[in-house]
Design an enzyme around this catalytic site. Structure first.
Site, PDB file in Angstrom:
ATOM      1  N   HIS A  56       0.835  -1.212   0.000  1.00  0.00           N
ATOM      2  CA  HIS A  56       0.000   0.000   0.000  1.00  0.00           C
ATOM      3  C   HIS A  56       0.866   1.258   0.000  1.00  0.00           C
ATOM      4  O   HIS A  56       1.518   1.581   0.993  1.00  0.00           O
ATOM      5  CB  HIS A  56      -0.914   0.014   1.233  1.00  0.00           C
ATOM      6  CG  HIS A  56      -1.925   1.127   1.196  1.00  0.00           C
ATOM      7  ND1 HIS A  56      -3.267   0.897   1.012  1.00  0.00           N
ATOM      8  CD2 HIS A  56      -1.782   2.471   1.283  1.00  0.00           C
ATOM      9  CE1 HIS A  56      -3.913   2.056   1.007  1.00  0.00           C
ATOM     10  NE2 HIS A  56      -3.025   3.025   1.173  1.00  0.00           N
ATOM     11  N   HIS A  58       1.426   5.462  -1.986  1.00  0.00           N
ATOM     12  CA  HIS A  58       0.915   6.560  -2.834  1.00  0.00           C
ATOM     13  C   HIS A  58       2.088   7.198  -3.562  1.00  0.00           C
ATOM     14  O   HIS A  58       2.677   8.168  -3.075  1.00  0.00           O
ATOM     15  CB  HIS A  58       0.163   7.594  -1.991  1.00  0.00           C
ATOM     16  CG  HIS A  58      -1.096   7.053  -1.401  1.00  0.00           C
ATOM     17  ND1 HIS A  58      -2.326   7.206  -1.995  1.00  0.00           N
ATOM     18  CD2 HIS A  58      -1.306   6.302  -0.296  1.00  0.00           C
ATOM     19  CE1 HIS A  58      -3.252   6.590  -1.260  1.00  0.00           C
ATOM     20  NE2 HIS A  58      -2.656   6.033  -0.226  1.00  0.00           N
ATOM     21  N   GLN A 151      -9.797   9.424  -4.865  1.00  0.00           N
ATOM     22  CA  GLN A 151      -9.477  10.103  -3.592  1.00  0.00           C
ATOM     23  C   GLN A 151     -10.613  10.981  -3.066  1.00  0.00           C
ATOM     24  O   GLN A 151     -10.864  11.050  -1.874  1.00  0.00           O
ATOM     25  CB  GLN A 151      -8.207  10.950  -3.773  1.00  0.00           C
ATOM     26  CG  GLN A 151      -7.868  11.884  -2.639  1.00  0.00           C
ATOM     27  CD  GLN A 151      -7.131  11.207  -1.504  1.00  0.00           C
ATOM     28  OE1 GLN A 151      -5.962  10.881  -1.603  1.00  0.00           O
ATOM     29  NE2 GLN A 151      -7.835  10.973  -0.403  1.00  0.00           N
ATOM     30  N   HIS A 209      -9.273   1.752   0.117  1.00  0.00           N
ATOM     31  CA  HIS A 209      -9.149   2.434   1.394  1.00  0.00           C
ATOM     32  C   HIS A 209     -10.505   2.225   2.068  1.00  0.00           C
ATOM     33  O   HIS A 209     -11.526   2.636   1.521  1.00  0.00           O
ATOM     34  CB  HIS A 209      -8.902   3.922   1.189  1.00  0.00           C
ATOM     35  CG  HIS A 209      -7.505   4.242   0.778  1.00  0.00           C
ATOM     36  ND1 HIS A 209      -6.982   3.856  -0.422  1.00  0.00           N
ATOM     37  CD2 HIS A 209      -6.522   4.927   1.423  1.00  0.00           C
ATOM     38  CE1 HIS A 209      -5.725   4.282  -0.502  1.00  0.00           C
ATOM     39  NE2 HIS A 209      -5.422   4.939   0.601  1.00  0.00           N
ATOM     40  N   GLU A 212     -10.974   4.203   6.963  1.00  0.00           N
ATOM     41  CA  GLU A 212      -9.799   4.881   7.533  1.00  0.00           C
ATOM     42  C   GLU A 212     -10.333   6.013   8.407  1.00  0.00           C
ATOM     43  O   GLU A 212     -10.328   7.191   8.040  1.00  0.00           O
ATOM     44  CB  GLU A 212      -8.869   5.413   6.435  1.00  0.00           C
ATOM     45  CG  GLU A 212      -7.533   5.917   6.999  1.00  0.00           C
ATOM     46  CD  GLU A 212      -6.594   6.450   5.940  1.00  0.00           C
ATOM     47  OE1 GLU A 212      -6.999   6.534   4.768  1.00  0.00           O
ATOM     48  OE2 GLU A 212      -5.456   6.803   6.294  1.00  0.00           O
TER      49      GLU A 212
HETATM   50 FE   FE2 Z   1      -3.456   5.115   1.565  1.00  0.00          FE
END
Ligand code: FE2
Length: 424
Positions: A56, A58, A151, A209, A212
């Site tokens: 995981h 970015h 996102q 995701h 979170e």
């Molecule tokens: Fe993330």
């Protein structure tokens, strides 16, 4: 043989072995192999492991720390807002150059496979194009898997789903999501259903995701597991973060864990980031915010540790060292038993390799000749010392080397040099 590594300890311990490499594959492994190599390396009993794998990350945001400003509150939400400020200013060249620099660091850390999320909420899909190009450029030394990550919310952002579909058509590998960021719980569940149906239709893997949040009522992992089961996606779906599980009611979790296990959904915790971003609304006691790693493992769920961020709007530290990630995961989860510490090593090597579906991964004849020689005698010692990577081999070729960690001493009656290893 092209390369023979002598006297190496494997991750599961036992008697040291020799590893013979011919071309891009491991040809043989065993004690005192009767072959010679064009290059021979004496591991001196040190640990040899298959490469580190980051489940995981970015890559589109990495190494952008401070651009355009630093995250003042340190929260996830300010990080997302900050990333939103940076996005219009991104250029493909600068993004690709930062990613390439990070990949250099990764190789030197023995990190040779990375699953990275890429934001698809910019209609230009500039980051997608840049990272597809980076993926091609680093393919000789890093297996990169891209996740189409909405996102700003799949349903919350009006063009996100169309952009996600375009990104997949361009060559992005995995379907992402962010259900807890949708406007309502119902919209979150709807996004999970839509994304899982899309993945099933296209025959793709899913990595969302998921939850979170410190909100114990953020239960999208339940929907993700149920949709995985309904659509027959067993073994192809991962829930990333799952931090709300930290705060959930124990009775509810006792029902949730078997559902996750039966659905074959993997869990990816991100210890450095979870411990940093979660619990920010607490006074004291402050929650740790990492998901229930030992309990998930005990239920038979694959659990990997990801790095998530290195020097970006959410986190100002890191250097691609998955042993640092395992070290933090071990502490936050209180996994201090011998076997539990070993499992933390597997959470940054073999387990994420399985989650990513990497082919030819492992130390066995016929596997890819990808391995890392560490300045440590065992997996636990490797975590304890965040051991130096003495040698990193990719497809039979040495791609990075580093000296052992040593310090000289000038103390009367004491050794002139120490290496922090017990019993040496
Ligand atoms: Fe993330």
């Amino acid at each position: 043989m092209d390369l023979v590594i002598r006297n190496a300890t494997l991750p599961d311990g036992g008697t040291p072995v020799d590893i013979a490499i011919q071309g891009e594959r491991i040809a043989a492994i065993g004690p005192r192999l009767a072959c010679t190599g064009a290059r021979e390396v004496d591991a001196e009993g040190d640990l040899v492991t298959p490469p580190f794998v980051d489940a995981h990350f970015h890559m589109d945001a990495t190494l952008s720390h401070g651009l355009p400003r630093v995250n003042a509150s340190g929260t996830l939400l300010e990080g997302i807002a900050l990333w939103g400020e940076l996005k219009p200013q991104l250029t493909q060249d600068a993004l690709a150059e930062r990613a390439m620099q990070y990949c250099d660091w990764a190789v030197a850390r023995g990190l040779l496979a990375i699953r990275t999320h890429v934001d698809v909420c910019d209609d230009r899909l500039l980051a997608v194009e840049a990272l597809l190009d980076v993926k091609r450029r680093v393919a000789p030394y890093i297996d990169m898997q891209l996740v189409a990550f909405p996102q700003d919310g799949l349903l919350r952002s009006p063009t996100a789903f169309a952009n996600l579909k375009r990104a997949i058509a361009m060559g992005v590998d995995v379907v992402g999501g962010i259900p807890h960021f949708e406007r309502t719980m119902a919209a979150g569940a709807e996004s999970v259903r839509l994304l899982c149906e899309f993945a099933a239709d296209k025959g793709l893997r899913v990595d969302m995701h998921c939850d979170e949040s410190d909100d114990p009522l953020s239960r999208h992992i339940e929907t993700l597991a149920a949709e995985t089961h309904r659509l027959g996606l067993h073994g192809r779906v991962a829930g990333s973060h799952l931090t709300s599980m930290h705060s959930m009611d124990n009775y509810y979790v006792s029902k949730l864990l078997p559902l996750i296990a039966e659905s074959g959904v993997a869990a990816i915790a991100n210890p450095l980031i979870n411990i940093t971003l979660q619990g920010r609304h607490d006074t004291y006691p402050k929650r740790r915010g990492m998901t229930r790693v030992p309990e998930l493992l005990a239920a038979g769920v694959d659990v990997a540790f990801g790095h998530d961020c290195v020097m970006d709007p959410w986190y100002g530290l890191g250097s691609g060292d998955m042993l640092e990630v395992a070290h933090m995961g071990l502490h936050v989860a209180q996994m201090t038993g011998r076997e539990a510490m070993h499992q933390c090593f597997l959470a940054v090597t073999a387990t994420p390799a399985r989650i990513l579906g990497l082919e030819g991964y492992g130390l066995a004849p016929g596997c890819n000749a990808d391995l890392v020689l560490l300045d440590a005698g065992s997996t636990v010692e490797a975590i304890r010392l965040r051991a130096a990577r003495r040698m990193v081999v990719r497809r039979g070729r040495v791609v990075s080397e580093a000296p052992r960690a040593r310090a000289s001493l000038a103390l009367p009656g004491r050794p002139g040099e120490i290496d922090f290893r017990l019993g040496r």
